[in-house]
Design a protein around this motif. Structure first.
Motif, PDB file in Angstrom:
ATOM      1  N   TRP A  74     -33.641  15.105 -22.879  1.00 29.70           N
ATOM      2  CA  TRP A  74     -33.791  13.676 -23.152  1.00 29.70           C
ATOM      3  C   TRP A  74     -33.343  13.364 -24.582  1.00 29.70           C
ATOM      4  O   TRP A  74     -32.727  12.330 -24.829  1.00 29.70           O
ATOM      5  N   TYR A  98     -39.522  12.316 -40.862  1.00 29.68           N
ATOM      6  CA  TYR A  98     -38.911  11.028 -41.176  1.00 29.68           C
ATOM      7  C   TYR A  98     -39.516  10.426 -42.445  1.00 29.68           C
ATOM      8  O   TYR A  98     -39.513   9.214 -42.627  1.00 29.68           O
ATOM      9  N   LYS A 106     -40.404   9.338 -19.830  1.00 35.09           N
ATOM     10  CA  LYS A 106     -41.043  10.650 -19.753  1.00 35.09           C
ATOM     11  C   LYS A 106     -41.093  11.167 -18.322  1.00 35.09           C
ATOM     12  O   LYS A 106     -40.896  12.352 -18.059  1.00 35.09           O
ATOM     13  N   ASP A 159     -40.170  15.114 -28.331  1.00 31.77           N
ATOM     14  CA  ASP A 159     -40.933  13.880 -28.576  1.00 31.77           C
ATOM     15  C   ASP A 159     -40.725  13.361 -29.992  1.00 31.77           C
ATOM     16  O   ASP A 159     -40.548  12.164 -30.211  1.00 31.77           O
ATOM     17  N   MET A 160     -40.755  14.256 -30.968  1.00 29.93           N
ATOM     18  CA  MET A 160     -40.566  13.816 -32.355  1.00 29.93           C
ATOM     19  C   MET A 160     -39.167  13.229 -32.552  1.00 29.93           C
ATOM     20  O   MET A 160     -38.990  12.211 -33.208  1.00 29.93           O
ATOM     21  N   TYR A 161     -38.182  13.868 -31.968  1.00 26.89           N
ATOM     22  CA  TYR A 161     -36.817  13.356 -32.090  1.00 26.89           C
ATOM     23  C   TYR A 161     -36.678  12.000 -31.419  1.00 26.89           C
ATOM     24  O   TYR A 161     -36.188  11.033 -32.008  1.00 26.89           O
ATOM     25  N   VAL A 162     -37.131  11.894 -30.156  1.00 22.83           N
ATOM     26  CA  VAL A 162     -36.892  10.642 -29.432  1.00 22.83           C
ATOM     27  C   VAL A 162     -37.711   9.496 -30.006  1.00 22.83           C
ATOM     28  O   VAL A 162     -37.277   8.348 -29.957  1.00 22.83           O
ATOM     29  N   GLU A 163     -38.892   9.777 -30.555  1.00 21.05           N
ATOM     30  CA  GLU A 163     -39.677   8.683 -31.128  1.00 21.05           C
ATOM     31  C   GLU A 163     -38.947   8.083 -32.328  1.00 21.05           C
ATOM     32  O   GLU A 163     -38.947   6.875 -32.518  1.00 21.05           O
ATOM     33  N   GLY A 164     -38.306   8.934 -33.130  1.00 18.85           N
ATOM     34  CA  GLY A 164     -37.498   8.414 -34.233  1.00 18.85           C
ATOM     35  C   GLY A 164     -36.348   7.575 -33.700  1.00 18.85           C
ATOM     36  O   GLY A 164     -36.067   6.473 -34.185  1.00 18.85           O
ATOM     37  N   MET A 165     -35.681   8.101 -32.679  1.00 18.26           N
ATOM     38  CA  MET A 165     -34.545   7.378 -32.096  1.00 18.26           C
ATOM     39  C   MET A 165     -34.999   6.048 -31.509  1.00 18.26           C
ATOM     40  O   MET A 165     -34.289   5.046 -31.571  1.00 18.26           O
ATOM     41  N   TYR A 170     -31.153  14.840 -37.328  1.00 17.80           N
ATOM     42  CA  TYR A 170     -30.475  15.429 -36.182  1.00 17.80           C
ATOM     43  C   TYR A 170     -29.264  16.252 -36.621  1.00 17.80           C
ATOM     44  O   TYR A 170     -28.961  17.299 -36.033  1.00 17.80           O
ATOM     45  N   ARG A 204     -41.658   4.057 -22.348  1.00 16.30           N
ATOM     46  CA  ARG A 204     -41.860   5.484 -22.625  1.00 16.30           C
ATOM     47  C   ARG A 204     -42.419   6.230 -21.405  1.00 16.30           C
ATOM     48  O   ARG A 204     -42.049   7.372 -21.154  1.00 16.30           O
ATOM     49  N   GLN A 214     -44.897  11.285 -35.818  1.00 19.67           N
ATOM     50  CA  GLN A 214     -44.775  10.275 -34.757  1.00 19.67           C
ATOM     51  C   GLN A 214     -46.047  10.304 -33.898  1.00 19.67           C
ATOM     52  O   GLN A 214     -46.327  11.257 -33.173  1.00 19.67           O
ATOM     53  N   ALA A 242     -42.795  18.941 -27.870  1.00 15.86           N
ATOM     54  CA  ALA A 242     -43.205  18.298 -29.126  1.00 15.86           C
ATOM     55  C   ALA A 242     -41.973  17.960 -29.974  1.00 15.86           C
ATOM     56  O   ALA A 242     -41.886  16.877 -30.550  1.00 15.86           O
ATOM     57  N   LEU A 243     -41.027  18.880 -30.017  1.00 12.80           N
ATOM     58  CA  LEU A 243     -39.811  18.647 -30.798  1.00 12.80           C
ATOM     59  C   LEU A 243     -39.000  17.501 -30.179  1.00 12.80           C
ATOM     60  O   LEU A 243     -38.542  16.603 -30.883  1.00 12.80           O
ATOM     61  N   ASP A 283     -37.455   4.231 -32.589  1.00  7.80           N
ATOM     62  CA  ASP A 283     -37.668   3.311 -33.720  1.00  7.80           C
ATOM     63  C   ASP A 283     -36.344   2.644 -34.092  1.00  7.80           C
ATOM     64  O   ASP A 283     -36.286   1.425 -34.298  1.00  7.80           O
ATOM     65  N   PHE A 324     -32.776   8.767 -40.125  1.00  9.37           N
ATOM     66  CA  PHE A 324     -32.718   9.343 -38.780  1.00  9.37           C
ATOM     67  C   PHE A 324     -31.581  10.341 -38.599  1.00  9.37           C
ATOM     68  O   PHE A 324     -31.805  11.499 -38.247  1.00  9.37           O
TER      69      PHE A 324
END
Lengths: 232, 223
Positions: free
Chosen positions: B155, A52, B73, B93-99, B136, B69, A67, B90-91, B101, B132
């Motif tokens: 998720w 990001y 989870k 988590d990285m995606y959902v944390e951006g979402m 994706y 969260r 993140q 991990a992937l 935000d 974002f």
């Protein structure tokens, strides 16, 4: 031979400090690529490895993790600091999310509007002593064990130790009403990996001051208005 | 017989909507205790089951889960929506944390200072289309599969579908430059559990308006 994790950030605590704590407490050696200028950061973005276009970023096991929570969870799981089942994970998650809320307030404190320092400081201290610390004091008191969850060290214990130290930097006697947290702090301080991280010259970063904040603003090109004032 | 999860929140989306989406998409029936007044919330706090005196709170499997969260989870792991190994986690988590935000920006949008609505709206739309959604879109394009991670629904897919719908409520053609996301949205819309949640009368909550915001302010006493 697998490489050590590499942490990409500027020379300050910010969002990366919890990662440094977790790795250090777990006894995992790591390297750091410190961003020193806006150009450094731009080059990192151009490199294409920031999902990001943001840091923190940690290179580990062939992944470029971004993140903060994703990074912390990966490390916690990898080094057995995440409990033994889903219910312990849930408890650890609930504890660390509260600690991260507190952590975030302290991180944003240097950016508060001029003239509002005292108000914000009081708010942080109030939250610490009335919302967050009582939860962890009660947990330790109720089971009488040395660690918050499952009778073994976890991400929650390391995050709590870090939070205690950071709040003490704002008010040194903040634990005066929390005997169990005082004992917890003393016990954690004695662990070899943590003692090592507390030594001068370790990779632990200094508390943010005006100079450090100016450096961050220069590298990441943000101003105060970017941050929504939404302490909860 | 297993008890259904019980969600404690007010009658709005806020931080609980992602939990509703996740349970609904997973086909898990749930119940809700809706807070209607400041007194309702005070009583819940006094009951002692809110770790930080905050909602969302979800009663599930004998736990009183708080912190969005932590709740998400737990549900994702329980219902096999969290990938199959640490790298897939991990992937995800990285995606959902951006979402999350993006989700958070949209959630706070009704609270912005008067006169700053347009600036904030533009900021949200810019972030969506430049930070974002490209991530994706690229992920789906690169592996050509129907789901973001590991060729099975996770998720991350549910969170993305929710995010797309929320941004479209702000600008209906927001996906015009994202063909893969358009296909993704169409596929997800066809899943029975999601179709059910999209029906009027489902437990999905309405977009926040002035009345809903006033209600939240009254119950939670914030300004």
């Amino acid at each position: 031979m697998s490489g050590k994790p590499i942490l990409h950030y500027f020379n300050g605590r910010g969002r990366m400090e919890s990662v440094r704590w977790l790795l250090a407490a777990a006894g995992v050696e790591f390297e750091e690529k410190i961003l020193k200028s806006a150009e450094d950061f731009e080059n990192l973005v151009k490199g294409g490895n920031l999902m990001y276009q943001q840091v923190p970023m940690v290179e580990i096991d062939g992944l470029n993790l971004v993140q903060t929570r994703a990074i912390l969870k990966y490390i916690a799981a990898k080094y057995n600091l995440y409990g033994k089942d889903l219910k312990e994970k849930a408890l650890i998650d609930m504890y660390v999310e509260g600690m991260r809320d507190l952590n975030e307030m302290i991180m944003y404190y240097p950016l508060c509007y001029p003239g509002e320092e005292e108000k914000n400081l009081n708010f942080i201290l109030e939250r610490a002593t009335e919302r967050f610390f009582p939860v962890y004091e009660k947990a330790l008191k109720s089971h009488g064990k040395n660690y918050l969850v499952g009778n073994q060290m976890s991400w929650a214990d390391i995050q709590l130790f870090e939070a205690i130290l950071m709040v003490e930097e704002l008010k040194s006697d903040i634990l005066s009403a929390f005997p169990k947290l005082q004992e917890f702090k003393a016990r954690m301080s004695k662990l070899p990996s943590i003692q090592k991280f507390l030594q001068p010259g370790s990779q632990r970063k200094a508390k943010m001051d005006g100079k450090n904040l100016a450096e961050a603003k220069k590298i990441f090109k943000f101003d105060d208005s970017v941050f929504l004032k939404h302490m909860s």
